[in-house]
Scaffold this active site. Structure first.
Site, PDB file in Angstrom:
ATOM      1  N   TYR A  57      11.492   9.925  -2.751  1.00  0.00           N
ATOM      2  CA  TYR A  57      10.573   9.009  -2.079  1.00  0.00           C
ATOM      3  C   TYR A  57      10.707   9.044  -0.560  1.00  0.00           C
ATOM      4  O   TYR A  57       9.789   8.616   0.146  1.00  0.00           O
ATOM      5  CB  TYR A  57      10.781   7.568  -2.564  1.00  0.00           C
ATOM      6  CG  TYR A  57      10.586   7.338  -4.031  1.00  0.00           C
ATOM      7  CD1 TYR A  57      10.084   8.337  -4.875  1.00  0.00           C
ATOM      8  CD2 TYR A  57      10.927   6.126  -4.613  1.00  0.00           C
ATOM      9  CE1 TYR A  57       9.924   8.125  -6.236  1.00  0.00           C
ATOM     10  CE2 TYR A  57      10.764   5.892  -5.971  1.00  0.00           C
ATOM     11  CZ  TYR A  57      10.272   6.906  -6.779  1.00  0.00           C
ATOM     12  OH  TYR A  57      10.127   6.687  -8.129  1.00  0.00           O
ATOM     13  N   LYS A  86      17.513   8.168  -7.686  1.00  0.00           N
ATOM     14  CA  LYS A  86      17.362   9.275  -8.626  1.00  0.00           C
ATOM     15  C   LYS A  86      17.694  10.605  -7.949  1.00  0.00           C
ATOM     16  O   LYS A  86      17.502  10.756  -6.741  1.00  0.00           O
ATOM     17  CB  LYS A  86      15.922   9.320  -9.162  1.00  0.00           C
ATOM     18  CG  LYS A  86      15.424   7.968  -9.670  1.00  0.00           C
ATOM     19  CD  LYS A  86      13.955   7.993 -10.033  1.00  0.00           C
ATOM     20  CE  LYS A  86      13.437   6.598 -10.310  1.00  0.00           C
ATOM     21  NZ  LYS A  86      13.170   5.822  -9.082  1.00  0.00           N
ATOM     22  N   HIS A 119      16.032  12.599 -12.490  1.00  0.00           N
ATOM     23  CA  HIS A 119      14.631  12.218 -12.289  1.00  0.00           C
ATOM     24  C   HIS A 119      13.679  12.817 -13.328  1.00  0.00           C
ATOM     25  O   HIS A 119      12.773  12.135 -13.806  1.00  0.00           O
ATOM     26  CB  HIS A 119      14.194  12.622 -10.873  1.00  0.00           C
ATOM     27  CG  HIS A 119      13.098  11.769 -10.324  1.00  0.00           C
ATOM     28  ND1 HIS A 119      12.950  11.492  -8.993  1.00  0.00           N
ATOM     29  CD2 HIS A 119      12.079  11.120 -10.939  1.00  0.00           C
ATOM     30  CE1 HIS A 119      11.893  10.712  -8.809  1.00  0.00           C
ATOM     31  NE2 HIS A 119      11.357  10.481  -9.973  1.00  0.00           N
ATOM     32  N   ILE A 235       8.971  -2.278 -13.036  1.00  0.00           N
ATOM     33  CA  ILE A 235       9.227  -2.171 -11.595  1.00  0.00           C
ATOM     34  C   ILE A 235       7.908  -1.933 -10.856  1.00  0.00           C
ATOM     35  O   ILE A 235       7.678  -0.870 -10.297  1.00  0.00           O
ATOM     36  CB  ILE A 235      10.246  -1.050 -11.280  1.00  0.00           C
ATOM     37  CG1 ILE A 235       9.903   0.250 -12.039  1.00  0.00           C
ATOM     38  CG2 ILE A 235      11.659  -1.496 -11.599  1.00  0.00           C
ATOM     39  CD1 ILE A 235      10.719   1.444 -11.581  1.00  0.00           C
ATOM     40  N   LYS A 237       5.203  -1.590  -8.103  1.00  0.00           N
ATOM     41  CA  LYS A 237       5.335  -1.225  -6.702  1.00  0.00           C
ATOM     42  C   LYS A 237       4.230  -1.881  -5.888  1.00  0.00           C
ATOM     43  O   LYS A 237       3.058  -1.835  -6.269  1.00  0.00           O
ATOM     44  CB  LYS A 237       5.276   0.297  -6.554  1.00  0.00           C
ATOM     45  CG  LYS A 237       5.215   0.788  -5.099  1.00  0.00           C
ATOM     46  CD  LYS A 237       3.820   1.146  -4.660  1.00  0.00           C
ATOM     47  CE  LYS A 237       3.787   1.581  -3.204  1.00  0.00           C
ATOM     48  NZ  LYS A 237       2.437   1.950  -2.740  1.00  0.00           N
ATOM     49  N   SER A 238       4.607  -2.498  -4.778  1.00  0.00           N
ATOM     50  CA  SER A 238       3.619  -2.968  -3.819  1.00  0.00           C
ATOM     51  C   SER A 238       4.305  -3.207  -2.491  1.00  0.00           C
ATOM     52  O   SER A 238       5.446  -3.670  -2.439  1.00  0.00           O
ATOM     53  CB  SER A 238       2.943  -4.260  -4.284  1.00  0.00           C
ATOM     54  OG  SER A 238       1.961  -4.649  -3.336  1.00  0.00           O
ATOM     55  N   ARG A 243       0.902  -9.414  -3.232  1.00  0.00           N
ATOM     56  CA  ARG A 243       1.111  -8.758  -4.530  1.00  0.00           C
ATOM     57  C   ARG A 243       2.572  -8.808  -4.953  1.00  0.00           C
ATOM     58  O   ARG A 243       2.875  -8.951  -6.143  1.00  0.00           O
ATOM     59  CB  ARG A 243       0.628  -7.304  -4.451  1.00  0.00           C
ATOM     60  CG  ARG A 243      -0.875  -7.177  -4.320  1.00  0.00           C
ATOM     61  CD  ARG A 243      -1.570  -7.603  -5.602  1.00  0.00           C
ATOM     62  NE  ARG A 243      -3.008  -7.614  -5.487  1.00  0.00           N
ATOM     63  CZ  ARG A 243      -3.796  -6.546  -5.616  1.00  0.00           C
ATOM     64  NH1 ARG A 243      -3.252  -5.364  -5.843  1.00  0.00           N
ATOM     65  NH2 ARG A 243      -5.098  -6.663  -5.495  1.00  0.00           N
ATOM     66  N   ASN A 247       3.440 -10.456  -8.442  1.00  0.00           N
ATOM     67  CA  ASN A 247       4.106  -9.693  -9.501  1.00  0.00           C
ATOM     68  C   ASN A 247       5.397 -10.350  -9.977  1.00  0.00           C
ATOM     69  O   ASN A 247       5.892 -10.036 -11.060  1.00  0.00           O
ATOM     70  CB  ASN A 247       4.415  -8.279  -9.016  1.00  0.00           C
ATOM     71  CG  ASN A 247       3.164  -7.441  -8.814  1.00  0.00           C
ATOM     72  OD1 ASN A 247       2.093  -7.782  -9.317  1.00  0.00           O
ATOM     73  ND2 ASN A 247       3.288  -6.359  -8.066  1.00  0.00           N
TER      74      ASN A 247
END
Length: 283
Positions: A57, A86, A119, A235, A237-238, A243, A247
């Site tokens: 990432y 990961k 991963h 999990i 994502k934002s 959000r 969430n």
């Protein structure tokens, strides 16, 4: 400082190695370092205690900075936060795996990582088992608390030297992965969903949207609640504060059996959004 009472209501699942993992966390895929820092710090203020990232990432520094900011402000202690990263496919050989984890520790600014995942299996490389075993060595050395995998399926799970604690897979209402979920449970593996909401556009006008209207919740909240009631770690994502908050606000309602059955009817044969793990990296 923003606070919430939700954290005490977020269930912790016990992993096969005896450690625990919060059933709801913050994903950081495609976030920049700056976005990750701000989002992680804000999420921890709200009550999140589980943050997911990966070497791929490119935002581990941002994730680590967000955690450090929250620790410095007294929002959390390091031991309160469950951090996952990961090892990417190009680092599955033993020495490369060690170097990957050491680099992740440096970027995150941490002395240990709660969970490290292989991963993708990439069977054609034939090294995923070595990667997994090297992570177990690093666990024994105290640099990792738990070892798991991502995007694994029965044939490759069969080849591992011991049971991984987690299998993180694509899983959402249009692709519920019932067979893999059952296989993980049989082995004692906790299943974790990446992309737990799926492409949000499909929610408009869907049965989930109807359930959300009935419960005065958002479709995303209903989708996340569906995961939690299945015992699946989600999990979402934002990088959007509204959000991130939305969430997390999923503990004050429950889906009925009828709701769960209705959502189950949304499964599609072509529901997978990403690559099939049996093919990914093997081209």
């Amino acid at each position: 400082m923003t606070t919430t009472n939700n954290q005490s209501q977020i269930e912790n699942l016990t992993l096969v190695d005896g450690n625990t993992i919060p059933i709801l966390g913050l994903g950081t895929y495609k976030m920049s370092d700056e976005e990750a820092r701000e989002s992680v710090a804000y999420a921890l203020e709200l009550g999140y205690r589980h943050i997911d990232t990966a070497s791929l990432y490119g935002n581990e520094r941002g994730v680590g900075a967000g955690i450090a900011d929250a620790v410095e402000k007294g929002v959390v202690k390091r031991e309160d936060v469950f951090v996952t990263t990961k090892v990417w496919n190009d680092a599955q050989e033993p020495q490369a795996t060690r170097e990957s984890v050491q680099a992740s520790l440096e970027r995150l600014g941490l002395d240990y990582i709660d969970l490290v995942l292989v991963h993708w299996p990439v069977e054609s490389q034939g090294a995923f088992g070595q990667c997994f075993d090297t992570l177990l060595e690093l666990k024994a050395e105290g640099l990792i608390r738990s070892v798991g995998v991502a995007n694994f399926y029965p044939e490759v799970l069969d080849q591992l030297s011991e049971t991984p604690v987690v299998n993180q897979i694509e899983l959402h209402p249009q692709f519920p992965q019932d067979d893999q979920l059952a296989d993980d449970r049989r082995r004692g593996i906790v299943t974790q969903a990446w992309s737990p909401i799926g492409r949000a556009t499909y929610l408009d006008g869907s049965p989930i949207a109807e359930i959300a209207a009935e419960l005065d919740k958002t479709p995303a909240q209903v989708a996340i609640r569906w995961h939690l009631q299945r015992g699946v770690v989600a999990i979402p994502k934002s990088a959007n504060r509204e959000r991130i908050r939305e969430n997390f606000e999923v503990t004050d309602f429950a889906l009925t059996d009828e709701h769960m059955d209705t959502i189950a009817s949304m499964a599609r044969a072509d529901g997978r959004m990403s690559a099939d793990p049996r093919d990914f990296g093997n081209e």
